[in-house]
Design a protein around this motif. Structure first.
Motif, mmCIF file in Angstrom:
data_model
loop_
_atom_site.group_PDB
_atom_site.id
_atom_site.type_symbol
_atom_site.label_atom_id
_atom_site.label_comp_id
_atom_site.label_asym_id
_atom_site.label_seq_id
_atom_site.Cartn_x
_atom_site.Cartn_y
_atom_site.Cartn_z
ATOM 1 N N ALA A 186 12.337 -6.688 4.392
ATOM 2 C CA ALA A 186 13.082 -7.879 4.803
ATOM 3 C C ALA A 186 14.389 -7.965 4.047
ATOM 4 C CB ALA A 186 12.235 -9.130 4.545
ATOM 5 N N PRO A 187 15.386 -8.687 4.583
ATOM 6 C CA PRO A 187 16.621 -8.895 3.822
ATOM 7 C C PRO A 187 16.346 -9.588 2.510
ATOM 8 C CG PRO A 187 16.918 -9.515 6.129
ATOM 9 C CD PRO A 187 15.447 -9.242 5.928
ATOM 10 N N VAL A 188 17.264 -9.392 1.548
ATOM 11 C CA VAL A 188 17.052 -9.936 0.215
ATOM 12 C C VAL A 188 16.927 -11.448 0.260
ATOM 13 C CG1 VAL A 188 18.040 -10.130 -2.093
ATOM 14 C CG2 VAL A 188 18.264 -8.005 -0.827
ATOM 15 N N GLY A 189 17.692 -12.103 1.133
ATOM 16 C CA GLY A 189 17.657 -13.548 1.190
ATOM 17 C C GLY A 189 16.329 -14.109 1.649
ATOM 18 N N GLU A 190 15.440 -13.268 2.227
ATOM 19 C CA GLU A 190 14.163 -13.753 2.705
ATOM 20 C C GLU A 190 13.051 -13.563 1.697
ATOM 21 O OE1 GLU A 190 13.240 -12.102 6.475
ATOM 22 O OE2 GLU A 190 15.169 -12.620 7.380
ATOM 23 N N LEU A 191 13.360 -13.070 0.511
ATOM 24 C CA LEU A 191 12.328 -12.909 -0.506
ATOM 25 C C LEU A 191 11.835 -14.273 -0.958
ATOM 26 C CD1 LEU A 191 13.966 -10.130 -2.697
ATOM 27 C CD2 LEU A 191 12.081 -9.867 -1.094
ATOM 28 N N PRO A 192 10.515 -14.422 -1.221
ATOM 29 C CA PRO A 192 10.010 -15.711 -1.704
ATOM 30 C C PRO A 192 10.578 -16.011 -3.077
ATOM 31 C CG PRO A 192 8.307 -14.020 -1.864
ATOM 32 C CD PRO A 192 9.452 -13.399 -1.120
ATOM 33 N N GLN A 193 11.314 -17.116 -3.199
ATOM 34 C CA GLN A 193 12.006 -17.440 -4.433
ATOM 35 C C GLN A 193 11.540 -18.796 -4.941
ATOM 36 O OE1 GLN A 193 13.924 -15.385 -5.938
ATOM 37 N NE2 GLN A 193 14.518 -13.901 -4.392
ATOM 38 N N PRO A 194 11.316 -18.922 -6.248
ATOM 39 C CA PRO A 194 11.002 -20.234 -6.814
ATOM 40 C C PRO A 194 12.266 -21.082 -6.931
ATOM 41 C CG PRO A 194 11.146 -18.627 -8.561
ATOM 42 C CD PRO A 194 11.316 -17.859 -7.270
ATOM 43 N N THR A 195 12.087 -22.364 -7.128
ATOM 44 C CA THR A 195 13.203 -23.275 -7.330
ATOM 45 C C THR A 195 13.031 -23.985 -8.666
ATOM 46 O OG1 THR A 195 12.083 -25.120 -6.226
ATOM 47 C CG2 THR A 195 13.366 -23.610 -4.834
ATOM 48 N N PHE A 196 14.055 -24.725 -9.058
ATOM 49 C CA PHE A 196 13.975 -25.457 -10.318
ATOM 50 C C PHE A 196 12.896 -26.534 -10.266
ATOM 51 C CE2 PHE A 196 15.483 -28.633 -13.415
ATOM 52 C CZ PHE A 196 15.572 -27.824 -14.538
ATOM 53 N N ALA A 197 12.584 -27.014 -9.064
ATOM 54 C CA ALA A 197 11.534 -28.024 -8.925
ATOM 55 C C ALA A 197 10.150 -27.466 -9.257
ATOM 56 C CB ALA A 197 11.542 -28.589 -7.507
ATOM 57 N N ASP A 198 9.994 -26.136 -9.261
ATOM 58 C CA ASP A 198 8.706 -25.520 -9.602
ATOM 59 C C ASP A 198 8.498 -25.392 -11.105
ATOM 60 O OD1 ASP A 198 8.088 -25.132 -6.886
ATOM 61 O OD2 ASP A 198 9.292 -23.304 -6.833
ATOM 62 N N LEU A 199 9.490 -25.786 -11.920
ATOM 63 C CA LEU A 199 9.369 -25.630 -13.369
ATOM 64 C C LEU A 199 8.202 -26.427 -13.967
ATOM 65 C CD1 LEU A 199 10.629 -24.254 -15.811
ATOM 66 C CD2 LEU A 199 12.171 -26.198 -16.058
ATOM 67 N N PRO A 200 7.975 -27.689 -13.586
ATOM 68 C CA PRO A 200 6.814 -28.407 -14.140
ATOM 69 C C PRO A 200 5.492 -27.711 -13.849
ATOM 70 C CG PRO A 200 8.343 -29.953 -13.134
ATOM 71 C CD PRO A 200 8.816 -28.586 -12.768
ATOM 72 N N ALA A 201 5.326 -27.162 -12.646
ATOM 73 C CA ALA A 201 4.091 -26.455 -12.320
ATOM 74 C C ALA A 201 3.925 -25.208 -13.183
ATOM 75 C CB ALA A 201 4.087 -26.083 -10.837
ATOM 76 N N LEU A 202 5.041 -24.533 -13.501
ATOM 77 C CA LEU A 202 4.982 -23.366 -14.375
ATOM 78 C C LEU A 202 4.514 -23.763 -15.771
ATOM 79 C CD1 LEU A 202 5.680 -20.341 -14.934
ATOM 80 C CD2 LEU A 202 8.002 -21.122 -15.508
ATOM 81 N N VAL A 203 5.045 -24.854 -16.275
ATOM 82 C CA VAL A 203 4.651 -25.321 -17.606
ATOM 83 C C VAL A 203 3.188 -25.751 -17.616
ATOM 84 C CG1 VAL A 203 5.070 -27.093 -19.358
ATOM 85 C CG2 VAL A 203 7.003 -25.976 -18.213
ATOM 86 N N ALA A 226 21.092 -33.908 -15.147
ATOM 87 C CA ALA A 226 21.689 -35.000 -14.382
ATOM 88 C C ALA A 226 22.165 -34.495 -13.029
ATOM 89 C CB ALA A 226 22.846 -35.608 -15.167
ATOM 90 N N GLY A 227 21.317 -34.593 -12.043
ATOM 91 C CA GLY A 227 21.705 -34.190 -10.701
ATOM 92 C C GLY A 227 20.888 -33.033 -10.178
ATOM 93 N N ALA A 228 21.166 -32.676 -8.941
ATOM 94 C CA ALA A 228 20.448 -31.585 -8.286
ATOM 95 C C ALA A 228 21.178 -30.270 -8.544
ATOM 96 C CB ALA A 228 20.340 -31.837 -6.785
ATOM 97 N N LEU A 229 20.447 -29.300 -9.074
ATOM 98 C CA LEU A 229 21.037 -28.000 -9.383
ATOM 99 C C LEU A 229 21.268 -27.184 -8.118
ATOM 100 C CD1 LEU A 229 18.968 -26.943 -12.510
ATOM 101 C CD2 LEU A 229 21.459 -27.055 -12.416
ATOM 102 N N PRO A 230 22.319 -26.360 -8.078
ATOM 103 C CA PRO A 230 22.437 -25.368 -7.000
ATOM 104 C C PRO A 230 21.235 -24.425 -7.022
ATOM 105 C CG PRO A 230 24.510 -25.585 -8.196
ATOM 106 C CD PRO A 230 23.482 -26.353 -8.977
#
Length: 371
Positions: free
Chosen positions: A241-258, A275-279
């Motif tokens: 698959a193209p690189v952009g379709e790889l399953p990627q985590p987001t910053f919102a998944d950080l609490p679950a990782l911890v 402060a704010g939503a990260l890119p």
């Protein structure tokens, strides 16, 4: 520009040229003024012109040599005028301009000698007409040569463009494989570290642990193994698959990782002030830095406290720090840290790691966050 063999088109062109040269030579011979009492010369004129026409079958291989021979024969042979024009055209098509001009000059001198030999009254008019025809034929040949060179240049450019496109596609595939390799290292490394921690604790406390604790540890091991297998299947499933379709985590998944690391028995303290939503690409990079820090802590400092700090705001950038009391990673085990440095560089950020004055091992990164 010589060819190893004639194509069907070459055979047709050569046949037409041969017939046209003979026809033009015979017309000129019939309309010419015969030399007085020169039946022998007339026969020599005709025969030499026909023989020169036969040499046109070799004009692609030896155009210059045959054109020079034609300049000599045309001094006394009017029948040779047809093949001479064809040979001048051939020189202009197959040889550079400098050689074409040289052959043209030699044939012009031959024309002057011919007029002197024939002693024609209208010699000036014949010379002007012949030079004009020579120029027209040579110009036509130069046009054909230029057009062929242009077409060859366009074909070469198309071939180069195709080669460049193929190389770019191969480089894209290599970059995709490198990204997949980094994802496999980050995801599976963390999952397997959790498995190692739980399995080690279960082996260490196997005798004095209660059945409930053994069951809980076994359930965590089972769940982690299942999740690691699912992650591996996802990564393998997108190899094409193209690189952009790889399953990627987001910053919102950080609490679950911890939380997953805390459930594995790691003492994790996190301080988060964002402060704010990260890119997406910045948040994903921050997540991978924290994940690698936790993985290294579980490998090299089991049971030690891990302190995580993530702070930032738009315009100021995002600072990520993972610290734990542990020595530097053992020699030969730095691929994850190299990958983090590459990730930070890809988003125009900075990454550093090493021992602090207090003796802790620290991962520290600054990532740009546009306002």
């Amino acid at each position: 520009m010589d060819r190893p063999g004639r194509s069907t088109r070459d055979w047709i062109v050569d046949s037409v040229v041969f017939v046209a040269a003979i026809g033009f030579g015979l017309i000129v011979f019939d309309d010419s003024v015969k030399p007085p009492g020169g039946e022998v010369m007339a026969a020599l004129d005709l025969i030499s012109g026909l023989v020169l026409s036969l040499t046109l079958w070799f004009r692609r291989r030896w155009p210059v040599q045959l054109a020079l021979i034609a300049s000599v024969v045309s001094v006394f042979s009017e029948t040779a005028s047809g093949p001479t024009l064809i040979l001048i055209l051939s020189v202009a098509v197959y040889r550079p301009l400098r050689i074409t001009l040289l052959v043209f000059a030699v044939n012009a001198v031959s024309l002057m000698v011919y007029l002197e030999v024939k002693k024609q009254a209208d010699g000036v008019a014949v010379a002007v007409a012949a030079i004009a025809i020579y120029l027209a034929v040579a110009g036509w040949g130069l046009y054909i040569r230029s057009r062929r060179q242009l077409l060859q240049t366009l074909r070469d450019r198309a071939d180069r463009a195709e080669t460049v496109a193929r190389l770019q596609a191969e480089q894209g595939q290599l970059r995709a494989r490198e990204e997949i390799a980094r994802e496999m290292h980050d995801v599976l490394g963390h999952r397997l570290s959790l498995l190692s921690v739980h399995a080690g604790a279960l082996a260490y406390r196997g005798e004095d642990a209660s059945p409930k604790e053994v069951t809980a540890a076994a359930e965590v091991i089972r769940a982690s193994a299942h999740q690691a297998l699912q992650d591996l299947r996802e990564v393998i499933g997108v190899l094409r698959a193209p690189v952009g379709e790889l399953p990627q985590p987001t910053f919102a998944d950080l609490p679950a990782l911890v939380e997953a690391s805390q459930a594995a028995g790691v003492q994790v303290e996190i301080q988060q002030d964002v402060a704010g939503a990260l890119p997406d690409h910045i948040g994903r990079t921050a997540y991978r830095i924290v994940q690698e820090g936790l993985t290294n802590a579980m490998k090299h400092a089991p049971g030690e406290r891990v302190a995580i700090s993530v702070t930032g705001a738009p315009g100021n950038g995002l600072e990520v720090e993972v610290r734990n009391p542990a020595p530097n990673p053992r020699r030969g085990e730095g691929q994850g840290l190299k990958g983090l440095k590459e990730r930070a560089a890809l988003v125009d950020g900075r990454f550093d790691h090493g021992r602090t004055p207090e003796g802790d091992f620290r991962l520290q990164a600054w990532l740009p966050w546009p306002s």
